[in-house]
Design a protein around this motif. Structure first.
Motif, PDB file in Angstrom:
ATOM      1  N   VAL A 100      75.768  68.703  53.396  1.00 32.25           N
ATOM      2  CA  VAL A 100      74.429  68.719  52.793  1.00 32.25           C
ATOM      3  C   VAL A 100      73.392  69.227  53.783  1.00 32.25           C
ATOM      4  O   VAL A 100      72.472  69.968  53.417  1.00 32.25           O
ATOM      5  N   LYS A 101      73.541  68.875  55.066  1.00 28.82           N
ATOM      6  CA  LYS A 101      72.578  69.307  56.082  1.00 28.82           C
ATOM      7  C   LYS A 101      72.510  70.833  56.151  1.00 28.82           C
ATOM      8  O   LYS A 101      71.413  71.415  56.172  1.00 28.82           O
ATOM      9  N   GLU A 102      73.684  71.482  56.166  1.00 26.97           N
ATOM     10  CA  GLU A 102      73.708  72.946  56.254  1.00 26.97           C
ATOM     11  C   GLU A 102      73.157  73.583  54.981  1.00 26.97           C
ATOM     12  O   GLU A 102      72.453  74.591  55.030  1.00 26.97           O
ATOM     13  N   ARG A 104      70.906  72.312  52.924  1.00 23.38           N
ATOM     14  CA  ARG A 104      69.445  72.146  52.901  1.00 23.38           C
ATOM     15  C   ARG A 104      68.765  73.105  53.870  1.00 23.38           C
ATOM     16  O   ARG A 104      67.670  73.613  53.592  1.00 23.38           O
ATOM     17  N   ALA A 105      69.408  73.367  55.006  1.00 25.54           N
ATOM     18  CA  ALA A 105      68.834  74.315  55.966  1.00 25.54           C
ATOM     19  C   ALA A 105      68.753  75.713  55.356  1.00 25.54           C
ATOM     20  O   ALA A 105      67.749  76.421  55.525  1.00 25.54           O
ATOM     21  N   GLN A 135      77.276  65.815  47.099  1.00 27.01           N
ATOM     22  CA  GLN A 135      76.995  67.087  47.763  1.00 27.01           C
ATOM     23  C   GLN A 135      76.635  68.176  46.751  1.00 27.01           C
ATOM     24  O   GLN A 135      75.744  68.987  46.998  1.00 27.01           O
ATOM     25  N   SER A 138      73.097  67.927  45.555  1.00 30.12           N
ATOM     26  CA  SER A 138      72.064  68.438  46.459  1.00 30.12           C
ATOM     27  C   SER A 138      71.714  69.898  46.171  1.00 30.12           C
ATOM     28  O   SER A 138      70.672  70.386  46.618  1.00 30.12           O
TER      29      SER A 138
END
Length: 459
Positions: A100-102, A104-105, A135, A138
């Motif tokens: 999810v971090k990647e 969202r980036a 995921q 998101s």
């Protein structure tokens, strides 16, 4: 904006130094017209054509695209072509390594790029089925607000592996496996094209046929093997990629196997007969030959399902379950992983106890029917629910087995002409030994006789 800079630098280097990139990358189509196969998606006016702004109606309205198909048939390529044709940034992530971090980036970067530079983004997410429900959730804001054009790829059925909100907002495109003709055209283009090998080497027919076999419908694999063979030939000062050179390079022997000729049927027959004969090692050999020859894994799985009923039957009732599960798994995952599933099923079937009783039983019943031995259905078994059935005597005298001790009613079921006819003759192998005893006791009860005593189980 780093992804833009790196992508641009990579494309500039590819144009300046073509040989710096792998052949599969250099031969990547730059437009839909260069795409190999998938003609059902590329016809004029198709949703994919409209997605890139071709044809009447302009771009398609979907804010997300799902590409479903086996590996190596062009899912990444289609995403790249869409981004190139629509002049959008192309960012690629894999659900295997990204979270999810990647995601969202990338979405945040896409929003900045759109707002500051007017440059929209295509986010290609490979193996989306690897993402959990949370995921995948998101991704929804970016899809709904069109912050990115999401192109997601999956080798699994999206109706099972992709959440409904994302599926309902997506244009689902099902990609078909590439044919030998598709790959043959791709190989010949790569040999001649300036982006490819530019005529530096030739590929004889036998070497081309071997490449098609080892590719297994995978364009990337075909081009990688071609590049390796060409490199090996040129290193030896040769301008022809011989079959021997290919075998040395890709470390596989050429399988003498014509999928459209006698060998197709001979090897398939040998596989089934080896399973029937319980020779697990011979069965695995023929399975390996079929895989190496590029057989459709679904064809192999269908043969295993037939064998499970024809040669094993009730001697091991789980055999059919194993074969069906294997067929479902093969359809979802494809090669190369499907080889393991097919191996598991082949081993299980080869080592299972054998019985052809079910096969013989239905054929014996069919032979009687075809010979005219049918007869009317006994009156007490006929449908008695409709108006007027009672006047005809339909259903009268029928005994409901569930109301009787043991759940068996001593009444006639077969037509008069077939009374006493026996079709199922169980063996005494495996689990069917139990079915044999059950059938013997049940038949006695149906005749109104005292059933034989059950045999004591061996301890």
């Amino acid at each position: 904006m780093e992804p833009d800079l790196f992508t641009a630098a990579a494309e500039e280097r590819q144009e300046r130094e073509p040989s710096a990139s792998p052949l599969a990358v250099r031969m990547r189509p730059r437009s839909l017209d260069e795409v190999v196969g998938q003609q059902h998606l590329l016809r004029p006016g198709s949703p994919l054509r409209r997605l890139v702004g071709e044809g009447a109606g302009g771009p398609a309205g979907a804010s997300s695209v799902l590409l479903w198909g086996p590996p190596g048939i062009g899912k990444t390529t289609l995403a790249y072509v869409v981004s190139r044709a629509t002049d959008k940034r192309f960012v690629e992530l894999s659900a295997i390594t990204a979270g999810v971090k990647e995601v969202r980036a990338v979405i945040d970067s896409a929003r900045r790029s759109s707002g500051a530079y007017g440059k929209d983004t295509v986010l290609f997410l490979d193996e989306i089925h690897r993402f959990s429900k949370a995921q995948q959730d998101s991704l929804l804001p970016a899809v709904e607000n069109r912050w990115v054009t999401l192109i997601a790829a999956t080798t699994e059925n999206p109706y099972f592996s992709v959440i409904s909100p994302l599926l309902s907002r997506s244009l689902l495109l099902t990609l078909e496996p590439l044919t030998d003709d598709d790959l043959r055209g791709l190989l010949r283009r790569a040999l001649a094209d300036e982006r490819g090998l530019a005529g530096a080497v030739e590929l004889p027919a036998d070497a081309e046929a071997h490449l098609l076999r080892i590719a297994g419908g995978d364009a990337r694999r075909a081009l990688t093997a071609l590049e390796a063979g060409a490199g090996s030939a040129l290193a030896k000062g040769e301008s022809v990629i011989t079959l021997g050179t290919l075998e040395e390079t890709v470390d596989r022997a050429a399988v003498k196997y014509d999928r459209d000729g006698d060998q197709h049927y001979d090897v398939a027959s040998a596989l089934i007969k080896s399973i029937r004969g319980s020779d697990v090692d011979a069965a695995l050999h023929y399975l390996a030959r079929m895989i190496e020859a590029g057989e459709d894994p679904r064809f192999i799985a269908r043969r295993l399902m037939i064998s499970a009923s024809e040669d094993i039957g009730l001697a091991d009732p789980t055999a059919l379950q194993t074969a069906v599960a294997a067929a479902q798994a093969v359809a979802m995952i494809g090669f190369p992983e499907a080889r393991i599933t097919l191996s598991q099923a082949t081993i299980a079937l080869a080592l299972a106890p054998k019985s052809n009783a079910a096969y013989k039983a239905v054929d014996a019943a069919l032979a009687d029917v075809r010979a005219g031995l049918a007869g009317p259905v006994p009156a007490h078994l006929r449908d008695g629910h409709y108006k007027g059935a009672g006047k005809l005597g339909h259903g009268e005298g029928y005994q409901y087995p569930h109301d009787l001790p043991g759940g068996i009613a001593a009444q006639r079921y077969a037509p008069e002409e077939l009374h006493g006819r026996r079709y199922y003759e169980p063996t005494r192998y495996g689990a069917e030994a139990r079915y044999a005893e059950v059938a013997e006791r049940v038949r006695a009860r149906l005749r109104g006789e005292e059933p034989p005593r059950a045999r004591p189980e061996s301890g």
